[in-house]
Design an enzyme around this catalytic site. Structure first.
Site, PDB file in Angstrom:
ATOM      1  N   CYS A 131       0.830  -1.205   0.000  1.00 38.10           N
ATOM      2  CA  CYS A 131       0.000   0.000   0.000  1.00 38.10           C
ATOM      3  C   CYS A 131       0.870   1.262   0.000  1.00 38.10           C
ATOM      4  O   CYS A 131       2.019   1.240  -0.451  1.00 38.10           O
ATOM      5  CB  CYS A 131      -0.985  -0.020   1.183  1.00 38.10           C
ATOM      6  SG  CYS A 131      -2.380   1.116   0.977  1.00 38.10           S
ATOM      7  N   ASP A 191      -3.879   1.274   9.855  1.00 39.56           N
ATOM      8  CA  ASP A 191      -5.086   2.102   9.967  1.00 39.56           C
ATOM      9  C   ASP A 191      -5.599   2.100  11.390  1.00 39.56           C
ATOM     10  O   ASP A 191      -6.161   3.088  11.858  1.00 39.56           O
ATOM     11  CB  ASP A 191      -6.156   1.612   8.998  1.00 39.56           C
ATOM     12  CG  ASP A 191      -5.744   1.927   7.572  1.00 39.56           C
ATOM     13  OD1 ASP A 191      -4.988   1.124   6.994  1.00 39.56           O
ATOM     14  OD2 ASP A 191      -6.107   3.000   7.080  1.00 39.56           O
TER      15      ASP A 191
HETATM   16  C1  RUB Z   1      -4.237   3.071   3.391  1.00 35.29           C
HETATM   17  C2  RUB Z   1      -3.464   2.127   4.245  1.00 35.29           C
HETATM   18  C3  RUB Z   1      -2.208   2.650   4.883  1.00 35.29           C
HETATM   19  C4  RUB Z   1      -2.546   3.201   6.274  1.00 35.29           C
HETATM   20  C5  RUB Z   1      -1.386   3.964   6.882  1.00 35.29           C
HETATM   21  O1  RUB Z   1      -5.466   2.529   2.929  1.00 35.29           O
HETATM   22  O2  RUB Z   1      -3.843   0.994   4.483  1.00 35.29           O
HETATM   23  O3  RUB Z   1      -1.260   1.638   5.034  1.00 35.29           O
HETATM   24  O4  RUB Z   1      -3.652   4.074   6.198  1.00 35.29           O
HETATM   25  O5  RUB Z   1      -1.103   5.129   6.128  1.00 35.29           O
HETATM   26  P1  RUB Z   1      -6.402   3.403   1.938  1.00 35.29           P
HETATM   27  P2  RUB Z   1      -0.403   6.400   6.822  1.00 35.29           P
HETATM   28  O6  RUB Z   1      -5.600   3.683   0.721  1.00 35.29           O
HETATM   29  O7  RUB Z   1      -7.583   2.530   1.688  1.00 35.29           O
HETATM   30  O8  RUB Z   1      -6.774   4.670   2.691  1.00 35.29           O
HETATM   31  O9  RUB Z   1       0.883   5.900   7.399  1.00 35.29           O
HETATM   32  O10 RUB Z   1      -0.177   7.387   5.716  1.00 35.29           O
HETATM   33  O11 RUB Z   1      -1.320   6.890   7.882  1.00 35.29           O
END
Ligand code: RUB
Length: 330
Positions: free
Chosen positions: A130, A199
């Site tokens: 991701c 998340d």
């Molecule tokens: C995003 C996702 C990221 C976390 C952490 O999912 O799973 O790994 O949100 O991101 P989506 P961060 O694309 O469905 O929002 O470290 O930027 O908070």
């Protein structure tokens, strides 16, 4: 729709729901900003009306996506800082609190990156899944320390957030190998770390992150590759201390299968795909996140230090103490 909710709040909520604004930290930042705009633009003529509007705005933002706890944590933090007897006082304290939240968020990410970078050695290869700004902060800090890092970037179906990760890493001149999700196990042999964001993190140390994280972690454990989760404390889910589970968002099937492809599959199968056929027997499931149990995670890196997943609950107790109801439901 509440006519007293600022159009900017509605726009932010739409952007989060449609994933034009995405990723847990970015969502939290946008939500705090939207509450500040609501406070700034409110035409409330009484303190109670101002409070009502702010709670309504928070609820609109809250109802966009269910899994990233950074969103309710952000809303809760800002609303708890809304103090005063007059509209002017409430406006000022709310805006100040939102600004403070956003500054803290950025600082926490920088600090977390410095801590996470200590786990990365010069010449290491990192496999990502991701797009996580917390995870990338660790790589950025390692690069600033003069370490050379390479990355194997998983595409991340269906939304291909791996492309965002690849773009950022190439901007930093990090050599990137992009692979489809199904190739991850093969390329784990070339990786020194799996590095992902989160998340939500539950009290038992389970990590909720983009769908596919748990399978990656299981494979990494089998291959002896350590799994590192970069997650600011805003990702800690307070409700899980009292037994609640984290809701996993199910997204629209068209992210996986376009209606054209669906029609083609059914037509080729000779099935009845007329629009009124309520059940054509072809179901698409599209969960956006999954849960990685703590035994498959080696370290959770926060701005407060690095923790084995099993001990994250002590940090949660320290940070949240007694949990109370949501302020937007008050
Ligand atoms: C995003 C996702 C990221 C976390 C952490 O999912 O799973 O790994 O949100 O991101 P989506 P961060 O694309 O469905 O929002 O470290 O930027 O908070």
């Amino acid at each position: 729709v509440d006519r007293d909710i600022s159009p900017a709040v509605v726009e932010t909520a739409d952007d989060i729901a449609a994933m034009r604004t995405r990723g847990a930290a970015t969502i939290a930042d946008a939500a705090a900003d939207a509450l500040a705009i609501q406070a700034d633009q409110s035409e409330a003529d009484s303190a109670s009306e101002f409070r009502r509007q702010l709670r309504a705005a928070a609820k609109t933002l809250y109802e966009t996506r269910p899994t990233a706890v950074s969103l309710p944590n952000a809303l809760r933090y800002v609303l708890r800082g809304m103090e005063g007897e007059t509209v002017t006082e409430l406006r000022t304290t709310t805006i100040t609190r939102a600004d403070e939240f956003r500054a803290d968020l950025e600082q926490a990410q920088t600090k977390l990156g410095e801590i996470g970078a200590n786990r990365l050695r010069d010449g290491d290869v990192v496999m990502t899944h991701c797009h996580s700004t917390d995870a990338l902060s660790c790589i950025e800090a390692a690069l600033e320390d003069g370490k050379e890092i390479e990355a194997i970037v998983k595409e991340t179906r269906p939304r291909k957030q791996g492309h965002i990760t690849a773009r950022q890493l190439r901007e930093w001149d990090v050599p990137v190998t992009l692979v489809v999700d199904n190739a991850a196990r093969r390329y784990l042999d070339d990786a020194d770390h799996v590095l992902v964001g989160a998340d939500s993190i539950a009290a038992d140390g389970s990590v909720v992150n983009k769908i596919g994280t748990s399978g990656l972690a299981v494979n990494a454990r089998e291959r002896g590759v350590p799994v590192m989760v970069a997650a600011q404390t805003i990702k800690l889910h307070p409700d899980t201390m009292t037994g609640h589970t984290v809701e996993i968002e199910m997204r629209d099937e068209t992210e996986v299968l376009s209606s054209g492809d669906r029609t083609a599959i059914l037509a080729e199968a000779g099935a009845d795909d007329s629009p009124d056929a309520s059940d054509d027997g072809l179901t698409v499931e599209n969960p956006a996140f999954d849960v990685t149990p703590p035994r498959h995670v080696d370290a959770i890196v926060t701005e407060r230090g690095q923790f084995p997943p099993e001990s994250i609950v002590t940090l949660m107790r320290e940070l949240f103490g007694e949990t109370t109801g949501e302020p937007w439901e008050a």
